[in-house]
Design a protein around this motif. Structure first.
Motif, PDB file in Angstrom:
ATOM      1  N   UNK A   5       0.833  -1.201   0.000  1.00  0.00           N
ATOM      2  CA  UNK A   5       0.000   0.000   0.000  1.00  0.00           C
ATOM      3  C   UNK A   5       0.869   1.253   0.000  1.00  0.00           C
ATOM      4  N   UNK A   6       0.422   2.236  -0.736  1.00  0.00           N
ATOM      5  CA  UNK A   6       1.136   3.507  -0.824  1.00  0.00           C
ATOM      6  C   UNK A   6       0.712   4.409   0.331  1.00  0.00           C
ATOM      7  N   UNK A   7       1.683   4.898   1.084  1.00  0.00           N
ATOM      8  CA  UNK A   7       1.372   5.754   2.219  1.00  0.00           C
ATOM      9  C   UNK A   7       1.006   7.156   1.747  1.00  0.00           C
ATOM     10  N   UNK A   8      -0.135   7.645   2.223  1.00  0.00           N
ATOM     11  CA  UNK A   8      -0.652   8.953   1.828  1.00  0.00           C
ATOM     12  C   UNK A   8      -1.132   9.683   3.078  1.00  0.00           C
ATOM     13  N   UNK A   9      -0.858  10.975   3.152  1.00  0.00           N
ATOM     14  CA  UNK A   9      -1.324  11.781   4.287  1.00  0.00           C
ATOM     15  C   UNK A   9      -2.407  12.751   3.821  1.00  0.00           C
ATOM     16  N   UNK A  10      -3.374  12.965   4.696  1.00  0.00           N
ATOM     17  CA  UNK A  10      -4.573  13.743   4.364  1.00  0.00           C
ATOM     18  C   UNK A  10      -4.926  14.664   5.522  1.00  0.00           C
ATOM     19  N   UNK A  11      -5.326  15.890   5.197  1.00  0.00           N
ATOM     20  CA  UNK A  11      -5.735  16.869   6.201  1.00  0.00           C
ATOM     21  C   UNK A  11      -7.225  17.168   6.067  1.00  0.00           C
ATOM     22  N   UNK A  12      -7.941  17.142   7.197  1.00  0.00           N
ATOM     23  CA  UNK A  12      -9.320  17.610   7.181  1.00  0.00           C
ATOM     24  C   UNK A  12      -9.303  19.121   6.931  1.00  0.00           C
ATOM     25  N   UNK A  13     -10.469  19.696   6.663  1.00  0.00           N
ATOM     26  CA  UNK A  13     -10.502  21.139   6.421  1.00  0.00           C
ATOM     27  C   UNK A  13     -10.240  21.916   7.697  1.00  0.00           C
ATOM     28  N   UNK A  14     -10.872  21.488   8.779  1.00  0.00           N
ATOM     29  CA  UNK A  14     -10.635  22.160  10.057  1.00  0.00           C
ATOM     30  C   UNK A  14     -11.007  21.229  11.202  1.00  0.00           C
ATOM     31  N   UNK A  15     -10.012  20.851  11.967  1.00  0.00           N
ATOM     32  CA  UNK A  15     -10.219  20.089  13.187  1.00  0.00           C
ATOM     33  C   UNK A  15     -10.957  18.768  12.919  1.00  0.00           C
ATOM     34  N   UNK A  16     -11.735  18.316  13.916  1.00  0.00           N
ATOM     35  CA  UNK A  16     -12.372  17.004  13.821  1.00  0.00           C
ATOM     36  C   UNK A  16     -13.875  17.107  14.066  1.00  0.00           C
ATOM     37  N   UNK A  17     -14.532  17.940  13.277  1.00  0.00           N
ATOM     38  CA  UNK A  17     -15.984  18.070  13.368  1.00  0.00           C
ATOM     39  C   UNK A  17     -16.661  16.967  12.558  1.00  0.00           C
ATOM     40  N   UNK A  18     -17.953  16.760  12.835  1.00  0.00           N
ATOM     41  CA  UNK A  18     -18.699  15.714  12.142  1.00  0.00           C
ATOM     42  C   UNK A  18     -18.714  15.860  10.639  1.00  0.00           C
ATOM     43  N   UNK A  77      -7.379   8.132  -5.321  1.00  0.00           N
ATOM     44  CA  UNK A  77      -7.607   8.684  -3.983  1.00  0.00           C
ATOM     45  C   UNK A  77      -8.935   9.444  -3.925  1.00  0.00           C
ATOM     46  N   UNK A  78      -9.156  10.292  -4.909  1.00  0.00           N
ATOM     47  CA  UNK A  78     -10.394  11.083  -4.948  1.00  0.00           C
ATOM     48  C   UNK A  78     -11.610  10.171  -5.009  1.00  0.00           C
ATOM     49  N   UNK A  79     -11.524   9.119  -5.821  1.00  0.00           N
ATOM     50  CA  UNK A  79     -12.643   8.181  -5.947  1.00  0.00           C
ATOM     51  C   UNK A  79     -12.977   7.506  -4.625  1.00  0.00           C
ATOM     52  N   UNK A 126      -8.627  -0.423  -0.649  1.00  0.00           N
ATOM     53  CA  UNK A 126      -8.983  -1.031  -1.932  1.00  0.00           C
ATOM     54  C   UNK A 126      -8.370  -0.262  -3.107  1.00  0.00           C
ATOM     55  N   UNK A 127      -8.187   1.047  -2.905  1.00  0.00           N
ATOM     56  CA  UNK A 127      -7.602   1.884  -3.960  1.00  0.00           C
ATOM     57  C   UNK A 127      -6.076   1.856  -3.929  1.00  0.00           C
ATOM     58  N   UNK A 128      -5.511   1.117  -2.945  1.00  0.00           N
ATOM     59  CA  UNK A 128      -4.057   0.953  -2.890  1.00  0.00           C
ATOM     60  C   UNK A 128      -3.341   1.878  -1.926  1.00  0.00           C
ATOM     61  N   UNK A 129      -4.076   2.444  -0.952  1.00  0.00           N
ATOM     62  CA  UNK A 129      -3.480   3.436  -0.058  1.00  0.00           C
ATOM     63  C   UNK A 129      -3.532   3.035   1.415  1.00  0.00           C
ATOM     64  N   UNK A 130      -2.494   3.419   2.127  1.00  0.00           N
ATOM     65  CA  UNK A 130      -2.481   3.418   3.587  1.00  0.00           C
ATOM     66  C   UNK A 130      -2.540   4.892   3.977  1.00  0.00           C
ATOM     67  N   UNK A 131      -3.706   5.363   4.379  1.00  0.00           N
ATOM     68  CA  UNK A 131      -3.943   6.789   4.572  1.00  0.00           C
ATOM     69  C   UNK A 131      -3.874   7.173   6.046  1.00  0.00           C
ATOM     70  N   UNK A 132      -3.148   8.233   6.334  1.00  0.00           N
ATOM     71  CA  UNK A 132      -3.114   8.845   7.651  1.00  0.00           C
ATOM     72  C   UNK A 132      -3.918  10.142   7.593  1.00  0.00           C
ATOM     73  N   UNK A 133      -4.902  10.270   8.472  1.00  0.00           N
ATOM     74  CA  UNK A 133      -5.751  11.457   8.526  1.00  0.00           C
ATOM     75  C   UNK A 133      -5.330  12.319   9.704  1.00  0.00           C
ATOM     76  N   UNK A 134      -5.056  13.585   9.441  1.00  0.00           N
ATOM     77  CA  UNK A 134      -4.708  14.527  10.488  1.00  0.00           C
ATOM     78  C   UNK A 134      -5.672  15.715  10.462  1.00  0.00           C
TER      79      UNK A 134
END
Length: 339
Positions: free
Chosen positions: A36-49, A246-248, A65-73
């Motif tokens: 899996x390809x490591x990918x980092x992702x940022x929410x728009x602001x904080x951790x709201x619903x 990733x977008x999909x 399934x798309x081939x990513x190991x995603x870290x969400x910050x």
């Protein structure tokens, strides 16, 4: 060169701030795996619903399934997200599209948008019933609490022009976002900058249980998009297949989140223990009509280049950007979802 050094230094500071935030709030990652390809992702602001769709995509294995190991910050607003993505501290992030265009008009960051989360802007001024604000004209002479540089603050001159009121006669009072609902409830400010989906949180914070008065920017500016998916320009150019995959996967999570708001909120709570599931569920219910507005027939995440030009034209008219900016400077139309 001075500007470049300053920009790099600014990104470094932001990266340190993000690292601190991640240590406090925790980052979340998929199961990992050698393939899996490591990918980092940022929410728009904080951790709201409203950010739950990324956690749904993670939990349901759409990223894997798309081939990513995603870290969400947790992100810290559009401008910071843009700078962190531009500096390579994150691969993808979410930011308000109009705020993105305004920022790109002032500094040519190497980022682009590749899809829309919201087909309508979520930006709004929110007050409480019984107060001094009931319509746009009431904003003249009022104090509005908001985070400096927030989407609502940055976009206010555009909204004010569309509403026919002088933007410089509304005072924005800088305050950290977590304090805004309490300040409004206490009457310290007349209104606050807030996304429409933040209304449940605002109403819950008011001890008098008053209903919110909402002045959505989109009512005056219907062509505005809401949040968009941001990535680096070189990543979009050199790895278009990765961006599409990733977008999909992210948009699959978005579809599930608006189809089952409560389930999405419960999923997010696994990764963000402090989340209020009831408030998060209400946020997602409100968000649905912005993801798929009435009459919208395009694919989830759709980008209309002609509409992007209308947004730019409105910003030029409001003197928020120069005449040299074009749709291709802010959107990669070839990577946006197609019907």
């Amino acid at each position: 060169m001075r500007f470049r050094r300053a920009a790099v230094a600014g990104v470094a500071v932001l990266a340190l701030a993000l690292a601190s935030a991640c240590n406090d709030n925790g980052s979340t990652s998929g199961d990992g795996g050698e393939n899996l390809e490591k990918v980092s992702y940022l929410t728009s602001f904080n951790l709201f619903g409203r950010e739950a769709y990324a956690y749904v995509a993670l939990e349901k294995g759409y990223f894997k399934d798309a081939g990513f190991d995603v870290t969400i910050n947790p992100g810290s607003g559009t401008v910071d997200v843009m700078k962190l993505v531009a500096g390579g501290q994150a691969d993808y992030g979410i930011g308000d599209f109009t705020g993105t265009v305004i920022t790109m008009g002032k500094q040519k960051l190497p980022v682009t948008t590749v899809g829309m989360i919201h087909q309508r802007s979520l930006a709004a001024i929110v007050a409480l019933q019984g107060g001094s604000i009931t319509k746009a004209e009431d904003l003249v002479g009022k104090k509005i609490g908001d985070q400096p540089g927030s989407t609502n603050t940055v976009m206010f001159p555009l909204y004010a022009k569309a509403a026919g009121i002088p933007a410089d006669q509304t005072k924005f009072v800088p305050n950290p976002p977590p304090q805004l609902p309490q300040l409004l409830a206490a009457g310290t400010v007349d209104g606050i900058g807030q996304f429409v989906v933040g209304v449940p949180l605002v109403e819950k914070a008011d001890p008098k249980k008053r209903k919110a008065v909402v002045l959505p920017y989109g009512d005056k500016l219907p062509d505005l998009y809401g949040n968009a998916i941001i990535t680096r320009s070189d990543l979009a150019k050199d790895h278009p297949d990765q961006v599409k995959r990733f977008t999909g996967a992210l948009l699959k999570g978005l579809q599930d989140a608006i189809d089952d708001p409560e389930g999405a909120a419960k999923t997010m709570k696994k990764y963000a223990p402090n989340l209020d599931v009831d408030v998060a569920t209400q946020e997602l219910k409100l968000m649905k009509e912005y993801v798929k507005p009435e009459g919208f027939t395009g694919p989830l995440g759709d980008v209309d280049t002609a509409r992007v030009q209308k947004v730019i034209d409105a910003l030029v008219d409001a003197k928020q950007v120069g005449t040299d900016i074009k749709p291709a400077d802010v959107v990669d139309g070839a990577l946006a979802p197609k019907g």
